[in-house]
Structure formats: structure tokens, C-alpha cells
Design a protein around this motif. Structure first.
Motif, short mmCIF file in Angstrom:
data_model
loop_
_atom_site.label_atom_id
_atom_site.label_comp_id
_atom_site.label_asym_id
_atom_site.label_seq_id
_atom_site.Cartn_x
_atom_site.Cartn_y
_atom_site.Cartn_z
N THR A 1 0.80 -1.23 0.00
CA THR A 1 0.00 0.00 0.00
C THR A 1 0.83 1.28 0.00
OG1 THR A 1 -0.08 0.10 2.42
CG2 THR A 1 -1.80 -1.20 1.29
N GLY A 2 2.10 1.16 0.40
CA GLY A 2 2.93 2.35 0.55
C GLY A 2 2.64 3.12 1.82
N GLU A 3 1.76 2.60 2.66
CA GLU A 3 1.40 3.28 3.90
C GLU A 3 2.30 2.81 5.05
OE1 GLU A 3 -2.69 2.31 4.24
OE2 GLU A 3 -3.34 3.88 2.84
N ASP A 4 2.50 3.69 6.01
CA ASP A 4 3.34 3.37 7.16
C ASP A 4 2.53 2.64 8.22
OD1 ASP A 4 5.16 6.51 7.01
OD2 ASP A 4 5.53 4.60 6.00
N VAL A 5 3.18 1.68 8.87
CA VAL A 5 2.57 0.92 9.95
C VAL A 5 3.36 1.22 11.23
CG1 VAL A 5 1.95 -1.38 10.80
CG2 VAL A 5 1.93 -0.90 8.33
N LEU A 6 2.65 1.52 12.29
CA LEU A 6 3.28 1.84 13.56
C LEU A 6 3.44 0.58 14.40
CD1 LEU A 6 4.27 3.93 15.67
CD2 LEU A 6 1.91 4.13 16.42
N LEU A 7 4.66 0.32 14.86
CA LEU A 7 4.95 -0.79 15.77
C LEU A 7 5.31 -0.20 17.12
CD1 LEU A 7 5.35 -2.08 12.92
CD2 LEU A 7 7.12 -3.52 13.96
N THR A 8 4.76 -0.78 18.19
CA THR A 8 5.10 -0.33 19.53
C THR A 8 5.41 -1.53 20.41
OG1 THR A 8 4.40 1.03 21.43
CG2 THR A 8 2.67 -0.27 20.33
N GLN A 9 6.51 -1.43 21.17
CA GLN A 9 6.86 -2.51 22.09
C GLN A 9 7.02 -1.94 23.49
OE1 GLN A 9 10.25 -4.99 21.12
NE2 GLN A 9 9.79 -6.42 22.76
N PRO A 10 6.08 -2.27 24.38
CA PRO A 10 6.23 -1.87 25.78
C PRO A 10 7.38 -2.64 26.42
CG PRO A 10 3.98 -2.61 25.27
CD PRO A 10 4.85 -3.04 24.15
N TYR A 11 7.93 -2.09 27.49
CA TYR A 11 9.02 -2.76 28.19
C TYR A 11 8.46 -3.87 29.08
CZ TYR A 11 13.74 -3.05 30.19
OH TYR A 11 14.99 -3.46 30.57
N ARG A 12 9.26 -4.90 29.28
CA ARG A 12 8.83 -6.11 29.98
C ARG A 12 8.43 -5.84 31.43
NH1 ARG A 12 11.74 -4.65 33.31
NH2 ARG A 12 13.86 -5.26 33.85
#
Length: 585
Positions: free
Chosen positions: A289-300
């Protein structure tokens, strides 16, 4: 094009930069907030059960769901409950003596009690959770009891029932939010988990569950989530970014979260986990799609809660995500919720009493601090118990006359048996995993191959150079728990030599050379025997012992039976590091 706003902490995983905030549409009509946690690992209170005190670390972080609850309450008060979705990314029911106690000592599936983690998640009011790999550690009965206690769906689209080839868990859920004055918005939440459980918990899942490639599963299910009416698509991915974090033997890939974001269209936000990293915001551009995807990783452990602010506008009467922005909320800045603490107070107190039980007296202090680079009595304590257990079990069998070797690793640099009273928590602090004991047969040549593989843990040290533990251990990111030490055989490790050519001649405890074709029994934990870590030969070796006995409990039982922990009863120095033949000591 949809706009993805990355916080200042973002790590951009694509060549192109994110669209600047100034370009954001100004006419958005609805805001949603997604709150996410991951890898809680049995932490409800901010408490260190191994040291019997409130949790503390160098960063000053807090841990546990009691602190998370205060964060969630605060955000709901700010934004309105109808605007907030709360999710967890897995690895909930293993990791502390609290979660261990209610899986093994008083199993919730037998007592009917509510698992303390389930009670806390329910009280906070989570909307969904994905199953993590550690949810399978205690077997499917424990997992079923935990799932049954949850007031929200436990997801796992790529966890398949082998008899039906259909998902054994709910693949996805749709959470509908009725924000006052707006058309309802539907948030589709899909759950995917790392396929490593097929190896790491083979004994619990083999013949019952299969784990589909996460990327292929996402390609199947993301369109279905959209077709079900989702305005926002969130993927809970209990996996990290990259091919492998812990175990190079995993196939399909252990950590394909970025691949999913890049190749599967239709995803707005991915919650990432499993790798215990603090990465609140990353951007991946979808190739389709050419669109950006946001990834988020909380801390353990609940040290942070990821906050994702999602802006939506109406397009032809339907909601469309126009921007997302992620940040980390550190739970140390919030008090622990007394409601959550009170909810699990009895279970917490029971666990504290359990871990403080004195099981033996140690004749001297035994520390694990140097165990990753020199032979130490405290590791030989593990080796002695494993060897004795297997040796006794094989009496009267065709393997009774074979030498028994034992494999153990330095799981903790801080483990110590104090002189005097040794408690359950001291032993649990040494053996921090819930592994069971197996034994296999191997040849002398295979044992040597195994040791060569293990000792890639050390960096190459040129002849004439002093060995420095701070510099020369953990080469290429190899964790301490992937340094396997073998007892019952004597050997040297010359770190001046290249990987694969470091192990000197192997001799048995009586000095007899271990021939390449000689057969031995090797005691080993179930994780390694199942293929965890990708060590050679061990996963295919013939299994000769598996009584489902937990190693930690065997250590406790041995100490209680003896009453005294004395290195004279078990310490047999058998390996040594050298630099060009010169011992490092």
C-alpha cells in the motif's frame, strides 16, 4: 496516504522518513487511545520474590499489573473510558514464584482458584490478550484454566488444533467503542504468537497443537478482520523484529513482526513483544500500500505501558485512520493500585511464605557470579542432582552401566546460597526456569561437537592477551543461558582458538579418554532437549529418561533430604578456560 507519527524515541526501520507532524489532517473527528502491555511474566505487585523486598533496579523502574492499573485508570479519566482500548501481548503466567506456585504447588486447574494474573487483568478491564510462548510452559490444562478465568478473549490465530487444523484459540476480536456524539468505531484485534513454542514446549504441545507461520497467518486473517467490519486493525504480535532473538533454530521465523508489517496490507498498529526491549515507536512501510505501519513494544514486566493515540476521520460515512502516535508511559511514575494489591493479597502472602521456607544449611557461601567463565560449586550442585536422579532412574535398564553426564547453564549472575540458611527463594534464584529433567544418549564425538557449539559464547582472545569477562563473554549477543557446561567429563576451552576448535581432549571423571564412538547418557533440561538454542545432536538423540520432574523441585528435594549443602558432596572441578593453553586464573 495514512499518516503515522513516530515519537522522538522512534527507530525508523525503512529508508524513508515518517511524514512530518505538520502534514497531519486538521479535521479529524474522533480520537482513540490504545494502551498496551507485554511480557508481564507473573508480576502483579512490584515485588522481588527472590530477594523478599520491593522490586528495584538501576533505572528505578516499577513492575507489575498493580502499577499498570494506575496508568490505565489515569488515561481513562483523561480521555474517557469509551475512548480507551487496553490490550496485552502475552507471556503472562510464567516468570515469578507467584505464577509458579499457582501452576505447580497449588495448580489452579485442580483447586478451582482464579489465577492471580487473570484476576488482576480482569480487574483492570483489558479488552484482549494474545497467548505468549510461556503460556504453554505448564501444560494445556493450566492454560485452559487461565483462559477460562479471563473476562476477555485470549487470542491466537496461528495456534492450530492438529485434529481440525483450525485455530485452537480465538483468532481475533472486535471491540466496539461508542464515543459520545460519534458513530461507533470498531477496533479489530488479531492475535499471533511466535512459533517457537512447537520446539520449546514440545512435550506439552506435540500432537495437540501446531504453530503456523505468523506471516502466512496474518495474510489469512487481516482481511477477515477487515471484512468483519473493523475500522482500525491492531495486531498483537508476540514476537519481535528480526529473525531470531533467543533461538536460531526456529523455523518459521521467531520474530517476523516487521515482515508482517511490511508485507501484509491493512494493519494500522502492531504491538510487539517477546524480546523484552523498550521500543515504544517504530515505523515500517507496507510494500503493498505504501502506507506506514506503527509498531510499539512496551518494556517487559509492566515497566512501561505503550500509549498509541489514533486519529480517525469519516470517509464516505466510514471511519478511516489518519494518524497514529506512540509513546511510553513509565509505571514508576504511578502508585500501585491498592485494589489490585488487595485482590491478590492472600496469594501473594502464600507465595512469600513459600519462598522463604528454609530447606537446608549451607556450609559456606556459594555464588554464581563467576560461573560463566570458571567452574563453580553452585553449578555443580545442579549437575549433582541431575546426575543422581538420572543414574538412579536407569538402574536395572540397558543404560545402567553407561557414564552419566549432566548439562547445566549459568542462568543467573546474582544467584547465591548464603552461609547458613538456604531457602526456596535461594534455590529458585539459581534455577530460574520451570524446566523438567530429561536424559538422552549421545556419542563422545557428539558431546565434543556440543561443547564446541556452546563455547562460541566466548570471544576469541589472542595469545598473550588477558581474558576479560566483561569483554570476552557473551560473544555476538549469546546469552549466558546458552553457555552449556557439561559435568562428568573433563575438558579445557582454549579461547585463543577459533570457534569450533576450542575443546581439548575429553576424559571421563576417572581419567579415561572419551572415545568418539563411546556411548554416554546425558542429563539435560526439556527446553534444550526439545531443540531450544539450536544445539547440535541433542534434539535428535534417543530419549532414555523423562519422568516430568521439575529440576527446581529436584534441587529443593535434594537439599531438604540432605539438610546440608556442602560443596564436598558435589563439587568436582571438570572444565577450565585457557588462552593458548594458559589458564585464565
Amino acid at each position: 496516504m495514512k499518516l503515522r507519527l513516530a515519537s522522538a524515541l522512534a527507530v525508523v526501520l525503512v529508508a524513508s522518513a515518517a511524514v512530518p507532524a505538520a502534514a497531519a489532517p486538521q479535521d479529524h473527528e474522533l480520537d482513540l487511545t490504545l494502551l498496551a502491555t507485554t511480557d508481564l511474566h507473573g508480576n502483579v505487585a512490584s515485588w522481588d520474590y527472590f530477594n523478599d523486598r520491593p522490586y528495584s533496579d538501576r533505572a528505578g523502574d516499577s513492575i507489575g499489573l498493580a502499577s499498570v492499573a494506575s496508568v490505565v485508570d489515569d488515561v481513562r479519566a483523561q480521555e474517557g473510558e469509551d475512548s480507551v482500548v487496553v490490550v496485552d501481548n502475552g507471556d503472562a503466567i510464567q516468570g515469578t514464584p507467584l505464577s509458579y506456585y499457582y501452576a505447580v504447588q497449588e495448580p489452579v486447574e485442580q483447586t478451582g482458584a482464579v489465577h492471580p494474573m487473570a484476576a488482576a487483568y480482569d480487574a483492570i478491564g483489558y479488552d484482549a490478550q494474545v497467548v505468549g510462548n510461556h503460556e504453554f510452559n505448564y501444560g494445556l490444562d493450566t492454560l485452559d484454566a487461565y483462559e477460562g478465568a479471563l473476562d476477555f478473549p485470549l487470542l491466537g490465530a496461528n495456534v492450530l488444533d492438529v485434529t481440525t487444523d483450525e485455530p485452537a484459540l480465538t483468532p481475533y476480536t472486535i471491540v466496539t467503542k461508542h464515543v459520545k456524539g460519534n458513530k461507533p468505531v470498531r477496533v479489530g484485534i488479531l492475535g499471533l504468537t511466535t512459533p517457537g513454542s512447537a520446539i520449546w514446549d514440545k512435550g506439552n504441545v506435540e500432537g495437540r497443537l501446531e504453530f503456523e507461520d505468523m506471516v502466512e497467518s496474518a495474510k489469512t486473517w487481516v482481511p477477515r478482520v477487515k471484512a468483519a467490519g473493523a475500522d482500525v486493525v491492531v495486531v498483537l504480535s508476540h514476537a519481535g523484529v528480526g529473525t531470531s532473538s533467543y533461538d536460531e533454530s526456529i523455523a518459521p521465523a521467531e520474530n517476523p513482526s516487521d515482515v508482517i508489517a511490511r508485507t501484509v496490507p491493512g494493519i494500522d498498529v502492531m504491538v510487539v513483544g517477546h524480546t523484552h526491549q523498550d521500543r515504544p515507536s517504530q515505523i515500517v512501510t507496507n510494500e503493498v500500500t505504501g502506507e506506514d505501519v506503527l509498531l510499539t513494544q512496551p518494556y517487559r514486566w509492566g515497566s512501561t505501558v505503550s500509549r498509541v493515540d489514533i486519529d480517525l476521520t469519516k470517509v464516505k460515512g466510514k471511519w478511516d485512520v489518519t494518524s497514529t502516535e506512540a509513546s511510553a508511559i513509565r509505571t514508576k511514575d504511578y502508585p500501585q493500585s491498592q485494589e489490585i494489591l488487595d485482590l491478590v493479597a492472600d496469594q501473594h502472602a502464600t507465595t512469600v511464605d513459600y519462598v522463604n521456607q528454609v530447606v537446608a544449611q549451607s556450609t559456606e557461601e556459594l555464588s554464581a557470579v563467576t560461573s560463566r567463565y570458571e567452574d563453580t560449586p553452585i553449578i555443580d550442585f545442579i549437575q549433582k542432582v541431575q546426575t543422581d536422579t538420572v543414574d538412579a532412574a536407569l538402574e536395572g535398564t540397558e543404560y545402567a552401566d553407561l557414564p552419566v553426564l549432566s548439562i547445566a547453564a549459568p542462568f543467573s549472575r546474582t544467584a547465591v546460597f548464603p552461609a547458613g540458611d538456604v531457602s526456596v527463594k535461594d534455590i529458585a534464584g539459581l534455577y530460574v526456569y520451570d524446566n523438567t529433567l530429561h536424559a538422552v544418549t549421545m556419542t563422545g564425538a557428539q558431546v565434543k561437537d556440543y561443547l564446541e557449539f556452546s563455547n562460541r559464547y566466548f570471544a576469541t582472545v589472542p595469545a598473550g592477551t588477558a581474558f576479560d569477562p566483561a569483554v570476552h563473554t557473551g560473544a555476538n549477543g549469546t546469552p549466558d543461558y546458552n553457555l552449556d557446561i557439561i559435568a562428568g567429563v573433563n575438558y579445557t576451552v582454549d579461547v585463543a582458538q577459533p570457534v569450533g576448535s576450542r575443546i581439548g581432549e575429553l576424559t571421563l571423571a576417572d581419567g579415561t579418554p572419551l572415545a568418539d564412538d563411546a556411548e554416554v547418557v546425558v542429563a539435560v533440561n526439556n527446553y534444550r532437549r526439545s531443540g531450544g538454542g539450536g544445539f547440535p545432536h541433542i534434539a535428535a538423540a534417543p530419549l532414555v529418561y523423562d519422568e516430568q520432574k521439575e529440576i527446581r523441585q529436584l534441587l529443593i528435594d535434594w537439599a531438604q533430604a540432605k539438610g546440608t549443602i556442602d560443596p564436598a558432596d558435589f563439587w568436582q572441578p571438570s572444565w577450565e578456560l585457557t588462552v593458548a593453553g594458559t589458564p585464565i586464573g
